[in-house]
Structures are given as C-alpha cells and as structure tokens.
Motif scaffolding. Sequence first.
Motif, PDB file in Angstrom:
ATOM      1  N   GLY A  60      28.516  54.455  42.088  1.00  0.00           N
ATOM      2  CA  GLY A  60      28.461  55.906  42.206  1.00  0.00           C
ATOM      3  C   GLY A  60      27.100  56.386  42.671  1.00  0.00           C
ATOM      4  N   THR A  61      26.065  55.689  42.232  1.00  0.00           N
ATOM      5  CA  THR A  61      24.699  56.009  42.631  1.00  0.00           C
ATOM      6  C   THR A  61      23.982  54.686  42.892  1.00  0.00           C
ATOM      7  OG1 THR A  61      22.621  57.048  41.975  1.00  0.00           O
ATOM      8  CG2 THR A  61      23.974  56.164  40.216  1.00  0.00           C
ATOM      9  N   PRO A  62      23.138  54.631  43.911  1.00  0.00           N
ATOM     10  CA  PRO A  62      22.495  53.360  44.242  1.00  0.00           C
ATOM     11  C   PRO A  62      21.418  52.921  43.258  1.00  0.00           C
ATOM     12  CG  PRO A  62      21.762  55.073  45.750  1.00  0.00           C
ATOM     13  CD  PRO A  62      22.819  55.680  44.885  1.00  0.00           C
ATOM     14  N   ASP A  63      21.036  53.796  42.330  1.00  0.00           N
ATOM     15  CA  ASP A  63      20.006  53.459  41.343  1.00  0.00           C
ATOM     16  C   ASP A  63      20.654  53.031  40.032  1.00  0.00           C
ATOM     17  OD1 ASP A  63      18.037  54.314  43.177  1.00  0.00           O
ATOM     18  OD2 ASP A  63      18.380  56.392  42.584  1.00  0.00           O
ATOM     19  N   GLY A  64      19.900  52.320  39.228  1.00  0.00           N
ATOM     20  CA  GLY A  64      20.370  51.952  37.902  1.00  0.00           C
ATOM     21  C   GLY A  64      21.001  50.575  37.860  1.00  0.00           C
ATOM     22  N   PRO A  65      21.371  50.148  36.652  1.00  0.00           N
ATOM     23  CA  PRO A  65      22.005  48.840  36.498  1.00  0.00           C
ATOM     24  C   PRO A  65      23.385  48.837  37.145  1.00  0.00           C
ATOM     25  CG  PRO A  65      21.982  50.034  34.413  1.00  0.00           C
ATOM     26  CD  PRO A  65      21.211  50.862  35.390  1.00  0.00           C
ATOM     27  N   VAL A  66      23.827  47.648  37.539  1.00  0.00           N
ATOM     28  CA  VAL A  66      25.128  47.509  38.199  1.00  0.00           C
ATOM     29  C   VAL A  66      25.997  46.565  37.374  1.00  0.00           C
ATOM     30  CG1 VAL A  66      26.332  46.783  40.294  1.00  0.00           C
ATOM     31  CG2 VAL A  66      24.058  47.833  40.469  1.00  0.00           C
ATOM     32  N   PRO A  67      26.996  47.094  36.660  1.00  0.00           N
ATOM     33  CA  PRO A  67      27.906  46.220  35.930  1.00  0.00           C
ATOM     34  C   PRO A  67      28.748  45.401  36.918  1.00  0.00           C
ATOM     35  CG  PRO A  67      28.350  48.550  35.468  1.00  0.00           C
ATOM     36  CD  PRO A  67      27.293  48.489  36.502  1.00  0.00           C
ATOM     37  N   PHE A  68      29.088  44.182  36.544  1.00  0.00           N
ATOM     38  CA  PHE A  68      29.832  43.325  37.463  1.00  0.00           C
ATOM     39  C   PHE A  68      31.215  43.874  37.795  1.00  0.00           C
ATOM     40  CE2 PHE A  68      26.591  40.263  37.839  1.00  0.00           C
ATOM     41  CZ  PHE A  68      26.923  39.526  38.974  1.00  0.00           C
ATOM     42  N   ARG A  69      31.729  44.818  37.032  1.00  0.00           N
ATOM     43  CA  ARG A  69      33.017  45.429  37.394  1.00  0.00           C
ATOM     44  C   ARG A  69      32.892  46.231  38.698  1.00  0.00           C
ATOM     45  NH1 ARG A  69      31.221  48.484  33.160  1.00  0.00           N
ATOM     46  NH2 ARG A  69      30.908  50.701  33.605  1.00  0.00           N
ATOM     47  N   GLU A  70      31.635  46.575  39.097  1.00  0.00           N
ATOM     48  CA  GLU A  70      31.409  47.295  40.344  1.00  0.00           C
ATOM     49  C   GLU A  70      31.060  46.367  41.513  1.00  0.00           C
ATOM     50  OE1 GLU A  70      28.479  50.246  39.227  1.00  0.00           O
ATOM     51  OE2 GLU A  70      30.005  51.500  38.291  1.00  0.00           O
ATOM     52  N   VAL A  71      30.923  45.083  41.238  1.00  0.00           N
ATOM     53  CA  VAL A  71      30.646  44.110  42.296  1.00  0.00           C
ATOM     54  C   VAL A  71      31.946  43.827  43.046  1.00  0.00           C
ATOM     55  CG1 VAL A  71      29.957  41.710  42.763  1.00  0.00           C
ATOM     56  CG2 VAL A  71      28.674  43.101  41.116  1.00  0.00           C
ATOM     57  N   VAL A  72      31.864  43.844  44.380  1.00  0.00           N
ATOM     58  CA  VAL A  72      33.058  43.616  45.196  1.00  0.00           C
ATOM     59  C   VAL A  72      33.047  42.262  45.901  1.00  0.00           C
ATOM     60  CG1 VAL A  72      33.526  46.069  45.523  1.00  0.00           C
ATOM     61  CG2 VAL A  72      32.091  44.871  47.179  1.00  0.00           C
ATOM     62  N   ALA A  73      31.873  41.644  46.031  1.00  0.00           N
ATOM     63  CA  ALA A  73      31.793  40.346  46.696  1.00  0.00           C
ATOM     64  C   ALA A  73      30.389  39.779  46.545  1.00  0.00           C
ATOM     65  CB  ALA A  73      32.124  40.484  48.189  1.00  0.00           C
ATOM     66  N   VAL A  74      30.288  38.503  46.846  1.00  0.00           N
ATOM     67  CA  VAL A  74      28.999  37.829  46.948  1.00  0.00           C
ATOM     68  C   VAL A  74      28.992  37.102  48.278  1.00  0.00           C
ATOM     69  CG1 VAL A  74      27.532  35.995  46.011  1.00  0.00           C
ATOM     70  CG2 VAL A  74      28.710  37.556  44.459  1.00  0.00           C
ATOM     71  N   ASP A 114      25.551  32.831  59.670  1.00  0.00           N
ATOM     72  CA  ASP A 114      26.386  33.690  58.843  1.00  0.00           C
ATOM     73  C   ASP A 114      26.391  33.223  57.398  1.00  0.00           C
ATOM     74  OD1 ASP A 114      27.200  35.495  60.801  1.00  0.00           O
ATOM     75  OD2 ASP A 114      28.852  34.212  61.440  1.00  0.00           O
ATOM     76  N   LEU A 115      26.609  34.150  56.522  1.00  0.00           N
ATOM     77  CA  LEU A 115      26.782  33.856  55.108  1.00  0.00           C
ATOM     78  C   LEU A 115      28.276  33.727  54.819  1.00  0.00           C
ATOM     79  CD1 LEU A 115      24.340  36.560  53.734  1.00  0.00           C
ATOM     80  CD2 LEU A 115      23.920  34.110  53.816  1.00  0.00           C
ATOM     81  N   ALA A 116      28.628  32.890  53.865  1.00  0.00           N
ATOM     82  CA  ALA A 116      30.017  32.783  53.431  1.00  0.00           C
ATOM     83  C   ALA A 116      30.315  33.942  52.475  1.00  0.00           C
ATOM     84  CB  ALA A 116      30.250  31.442  52.748  1.00  0.00           C
ATOM     85  N   TRP A 117      31.568  34.365  52.443  1.00  0.00           N
ATOM     86  CA  TRP A 117      32.000  35.467  51.600  1.00  0.00           C
ATOM     87  C   TRP A 117      32.755  34.892  50.405  1.00  0.00           C
ATOM     88  CZ3 TRP A 117      36.814  37.019  49.918  1.00  0.00           C
ATOM     89  CH2 TRP A 117      36.914  38.318  49.385  1.00  0.00           C
ATOM     90  N   TYR A 118      32.439  35.398  49.219  1.00  0.00           N
ATOM     91  CA  TYR A 118      33.108  34.956  47.996  1.00  0.00           C
ATOM     92  C   TYR A 118      33.609  36.178  47.241  1.00  0.00           C
ATOM     93  CZ  TYR A 118      30.654  30.625  48.992  1.00  0.00           C
ATOM     94  OH  TYR A 118      30.175  29.495  49.604  1.00  0.00           O
ATOM     95  N   ALA A 119      34.869  36.128  46.832  1.00  0.00           N
ATOM     96  CA  ALA A 119      35.430  37.192  46.002  1.00  0.00           C
ATOM     97  C   ALA A 119      34.833  37.094  44.601  1.00  0.00           C
ATOM     98  CB  ALA A 119      36.950  37.046  45.932  1.00  0.00           C
ATOM     99  N   VAL A 120      34.897  38.174  43.860  1.00  0.00           N
ATOM    100  CA  VAL A 120      34.325  38.203  42.515  1.00  0.00           C
ATOM    101  C   VAL A 120      34.926  37.093  41.651  1.00  0.00           C
ATOM    102  CG1 VAL A 120      34.061  39.596  40.433  1.00  0.00           C
ATOM    103  CG2 VAL A 120      33.789  40.652  42.671  1.00  0.00           C
ATOM    104  N   GLN A 121      36.221  36.856  41.773  1.00  0.00           N
ATOM    105  CA  GLN A 121      36.852  35.826  40.948  1.00  0.00           C
ATOM    106  C   GLN A 121      36.415  34.408  41.340  1.00  0.00           C
ATOM    107  OE1 GLN A 121      38.438  38.149  42.739  1.00  0.00           O
ATOM    108  NE2 GLN A 121      40.222  37.345  43.781  1.00  0.00           N
ATOM    109  N   GLU A 122      35.675  34.262  42.431  1.00  0.00           N
ATOM    110  CA  GLU A 122      35.161  32.958  42.850  1.00  0.00           C
ATOM    111  C   GLU A 122      33.712  32.709  42.410  1.00  0.00           C
ATOM    112  OE1 GLU A 122      37.080  31.813  47.010  1.00  0.00           O
ATOM    113  OE2 GLU A 122      36.144  33.814  47.073  1.00  0.00           O
ATOM    114  N   ILE A 123      33.094  33.668  41.739  1.00  0.00           N
ATOM    115  CA  ILE A 123      31.683  33.548  41.388  1.00  0.00           C
ATOM    116  C   ILE A 123      31.435  32.336  40.483  1.00  0.00           C
ATOM    117  CG2 ILE A 123      29.741  34.625  40.178  1.00  0.00           C
ATOM    118  CD1 ILE A 123      30.717  37.323  41.310  1.00  0.00           C
TER     119      ILE A 123
END
Length: 115
Positions: free
Chosen positions: A69-83, A99-108
Amino acid sequence: MSVRIYLPSTPVKLATWWASGVVPAEAERYVAPDSTEESEYAALMEAADASTDLQASPYRRVVVVAEVGTPDGPVPFREVVAVHADPEARPGRADPDDDLAWYAVQEIEDLLTGF
C-alpha cells in the motif's frame, strides 16, 4: 492502490527475512516510476545491481518483489509476489544482460535449500 517495490537481498538476508515473515522497514527498496514493463524491469535491474553490492564473491543476486500500500515500512511476506534470483552463484559480478530466474512465493523454501 498498491505499489510494486523491488527489495535487493542476498541468499542469507532472504533466509532471515523468510524465517521472520517480514522484510524490515530499513531494507533498501526501488520503485518503478510507473507501471510500464520497461519501468518495472529497470527497477528490478537496479535492485539486482544493489543486491550484488550487498555481498562478496561468489555473487548470487536476489530481489524480493512485493505489492504494498505504501513503499515505506516493513513488508510482510503476505505482500511478496515473487523472488528473482540468479539460478546459480557466479564468481564475478553478473553481466547486466544476464536474466534473473523468477520464483513464486510458494517456491521460496525450495530456493533457500538450493543456496
């Protein structure tokens, strides 16, 4: 309205953040100036370059991507969309065209066991 942010990381930092469930507020972050593919790719690559600066050789760039919602502050992993990460460590700095490889959150967890 959400904002996509790109957080440069390292394999060790990603493991720490994942275990705690949150990316700390003091983590560096990059925001694309608009939602075009070109702007988002540029922000991703800036974060990837910053990831390299956070570590010593061998390098493995890691970028956490979140929708917040805002670019500042802590980021809970529920807001992470990819690595995004290099598929393997490299002895020298990455070529900007690599290029970087794309990983879904469930692949972390699997990604972390591969570091």
